[in-house]
Design a protein around this motif. Sequence first.
Motif, PDB file in Angstrom:
ATOM      1  N   VAL A  69      -5.672  44.492 -12.966  1.00  0.00           N
ATOM      2  CA  VAL A  69      -6.598  43.377 -12.885  1.00  0.00           C
ATOM      3  C   VAL A  69      -6.040  42.365 -11.737  1.00  0.00           C
ATOM      4  O   VAL A  69      -5.121  41.940 -11.723  1.00  0.00           O
ATOM      5  CB  VAL A  69      -6.717  42.519 -13.882  1.00  0.00           C
ATOM      6  CG1 VAL A  69      -7.643  41.265 -13.835  1.00  0.00           C
ATOM      7  CG2 VAL A  69      -7.541  43.347 -15.204  1.00  0.00           C
ATOM      8  N   VAL A  70      -6.848  42.018 -10.605  1.00  0.00           N
ATOM      9  CA  VAL A  70      -6.423  41.500  -9.436  1.00  0.00           C
ATOM     10  C   VAL A  70      -7.500  40.305  -9.216  1.00  0.00           C
ATOM     11  O   VAL A  70      -8.594  40.306  -9.506  1.00  0.00           O
ATOM     12  CB  VAL A  70      -6.419  42.287  -8.172  1.00  0.00           C
ATOM     13  CG1 VAL A  70      -5.075  43.252  -8.484  1.00  0.00           C
ATOM     14  CG2 VAL A  70      -7.652  42.907  -7.997  1.00  0.00           C
ATOM     15  N   PRO A  71      -7.021  39.173  -8.583  1.00  0.00           N
ATOM     16  CA  PRO A  71      -7.813  38.181  -8.397  1.00  0.00           C
ATOM     17  C   PRO A  71      -9.169  38.241  -7.499  1.00  0.00           C
ATOM     18  O   PRO A  71      -9.075  39.262  -6.552  1.00  0.00           O
ATOM     19  CB  PRO A  71      -7.144  36.939  -7.745  1.00  0.00           C
ATOM     20  CG  PRO A  71      -5.634  37.448  -7.830  1.00  0.00           C
ATOM     21  CD  PRO A  71      -5.651  38.847  -8.082  1.00  0.00           C
ATOM     22  N   ASN A  72     -10.196  37.697  -7.723  1.00  0.00           N
ATOM     23  CA  ASN A  72     -11.341  37.849  -6.530  1.00  0.00           C
ATOM     24  C   ASN A  72     -12.258  36.704  -6.506  1.00  0.00           C
ATOM     25  O   ASN A  72     -12.315  36.123  -7.706  1.00  0.00           O
ATOM     26  CB  ASN A  72     -12.249  38.983  -7.579  1.00  0.00           C
ATOM     27  CG  ASN A  72     -13.399  39.327  -6.730  1.00  0.00           C
ATOM     28  OD1 ASN A  72     -14.294  38.421  -6.150  1.00  0.00           O
ATOM     29  ND2 ASN A  72     -13.593  40.743  -6.338  1.00  0.00           N
ATOM     30  N   SER A 106     -11.246  41.248 -10.634  1.00  0.00           N
ATOM     31  CA  SER A 106     -11.738  42.611 -10.579  1.00  0.00           C
ATOM     32  C   SER A 106     -10.763  43.466 -10.770  1.00  0.00           C
ATOM     33  O   SER A 106      -9.472  43.271 -10.845  1.00  0.00           O
ATOM     34  CB  SER A 106     -12.551  42.720  -9.279  1.00  0.00           C
ATOM     35  OG  SER A 106     -11.529  42.431  -7.961  1.00  0.00           O
ATOM     36  N   PHE A 107     -11.256  45.049 -10.784  1.00  0.00           N
ATOM     37  CA  PHE A 107     -10.250  46.171 -11.024  1.00  0.00           C
ATOM     38  C   PHE A 107      -9.296  46.249  -9.727  1.00  0.00           C
ATOM     39  O   PHE A 107      -9.832  46.008  -8.611  1.00  0.00           O
ATOM     40  CB  PHE A 107     -11.133  47.331 -11.363  1.00  0.00           C
ATOM     41  CG  PHE A 107     -10.176  48.315 -11.560  1.00  0.00           C
ATOM     42  CD1 PHE A 107      -9.587  48.546 -13.077  1.00  0.00           C
ATOM     43  CD2 PHE A 107     -10.457  49.428 -10.769  1.00  0.00           C
ATOM     44  CE1 PHE A 107      -9.086  49.536 -13.312  1.00  0.00           C
ATOM     45  CE2 PHE A 107      -9.613  50.799 -11.349  1.00  0.00           C
ATOM     46  CZ  PHE A 107      -8.785  50.723 -12.629  1.00  0.00           C
ATOM     47  N   GLY A 108      -8.119  46.558  -9.932  1.00  0.00           N
ATOM     48  CA  GLY A 108      -7.178  46.622  -9.161  1.00  0.00           C
ATOM     49  C   GLY A 108      -7.364  48.065  -8.263  1.00  0.00           C
ATOM     50  O   GLY A 108      -8.297  48.410  -8.269  1.00  0.00           O
ATOM     51  N   GLU A 109      -6.277  48.405  -7.565  1.00  0.00           N
ATOM     52  CA  GLU A 109      -6.126  49.325  -6.688  1.00  0.00           C
ATOM     53  C   GLU A 109      -5.240  50.611  -7.549  1.00  0.00           C
ATOM     54  O   GLU A 109      -4.014  50.593  -7.409  1.00  0.00           O
ATOM     55  CB  GLU A 109      -5.693  49.144  -5.287  1.00  0.00           C
ATOM     56  CG  GLU A 109      -5.698  50.300  -4.081  1.00  0.00           C
ATOM     57  CD  GLU A 109      -6.906  51.081  -4.553  1.00  0.00           C
ATOM     58  OE1 GLU A 109      -7.279  52.317  -4.739  1.00  0.00           O
ATOM     59  OE2 GLU A 109      -7.935  50.309  -3.892  1.00  0.00           O
TER      60      GLU A 109
END
Length: 429
Positions: free
Chosen positions: A152-155, A161-164
């Motif tokens: 989970v990463v900042p958006n 949002s979903f990470g990489e």
Amino acid sequence: MERLFKLRQSGTNVKTEILAGFTTFLTMAYIVVVNPAILSAAGVPFDQVFLATIISAVVGTLIMALWANYPIAIAPGMGMNAYFVSIVATQGVSYQVVFGAVLLAGLIFLLLTFTKFRELLLESIPDSLKYGITAGIGLFIAFLGLKMSGLVVPNEDTLVSFGEPSDPQTLLAIVGLLVTLILVARNVQGALFIGMFVTAIIGYFTGMLHIDKIASAPPPVVFFDLDIAGVFSHSLYTVVLAYLLVTIFDTTGTMIGVAEQANLMKDGKLPKAKAALTADAVATTVGATLGSTPSSAYVESSSGVAVGGRTGLTTLVVAILFLISLFFSPIVAAISSLSAITAPALIIVGSFMLAGLANIKWKEFDEAFPTFAVVIMMPLTSSIATGIAVGFITYPLLKVMRGKWREVHPILYLFGVIFVLQMIYFPGH
């Protein structure tokens, strides 16, 4: 051994108790890695947290072993460490000030242990809020694990949002999570610890984990790296209350659960409850003076009980194993620096803490909504205190609106008013 721990009377023996001690230690050993990994994000020196985690665990667990004679281990609790980081990040205070709040909560808890107020407080707070607080902390921890893993990463548009998944560290966290999930599903003893170990090995051979040495002398002790005056100058009263309430609920609930499993309850009550609760309060106070968050009874103790642990000899073994781990700070530091190793444990522990929601009367709105409010507010505001406050305000309010005001304990009305005033005059605290 027989006379000290009353083994025969408890229907156990030395071999069984030692095995139970090793089992309990393996299931909770992750805290030695995870606690320093989390608190170092708030600027607390790694070695300081490592030492404080172990010493508070040893002190609390020894009191439990030798005075209460229970197979219930004590160590710094999960959730309280994540809350610590969120306070430092959002309140603009130093970690020393928050340790001051932890120490005050520990001292108050210690005093309450010797009074009737602790029992009164526990009776006054409805089960729905207790379950909600535990579950909210569980989501909070899981969210922290998802962020640490990169899942989970900042958006800017959607907050998160979903990470990489193709990122090497995120991929390692996913593999670690899958391995650990399989171990937990197969009921493997020490699943979280083994999962971290397997993930660390993969990390080492893929060049992500760098280990210079395995063992060394214990790091130096740091005493009273805290600021009590700062608690008052920054009005962190809600933080003290949050630590106090969660420690009381968490410990008492865990002790009752593990004691039931070990058939230690007598007529619905826990004999020597005062000794057991003193173990937790002393460990919290000691931990704060050294550099750790509040301690709690560990639900992982149930794994030792499951293989036959019935007395304090089980927890004596746990305390000895924690002491031995003092000499392995270099490898623990290396593992903690790679968050992909510790993140899966946070996510899974978070899921365990949601179990109590099965007991909520979801079709009764005045019971369901305050629980929901607590659970949703903790992770979304990154504040356990805010979650507790919202629950304590909405529960009595809805009960009054439904004409059920007699069901609410007077203390709950008092807390509701206090939290309303706090939100108006000290928002964010």
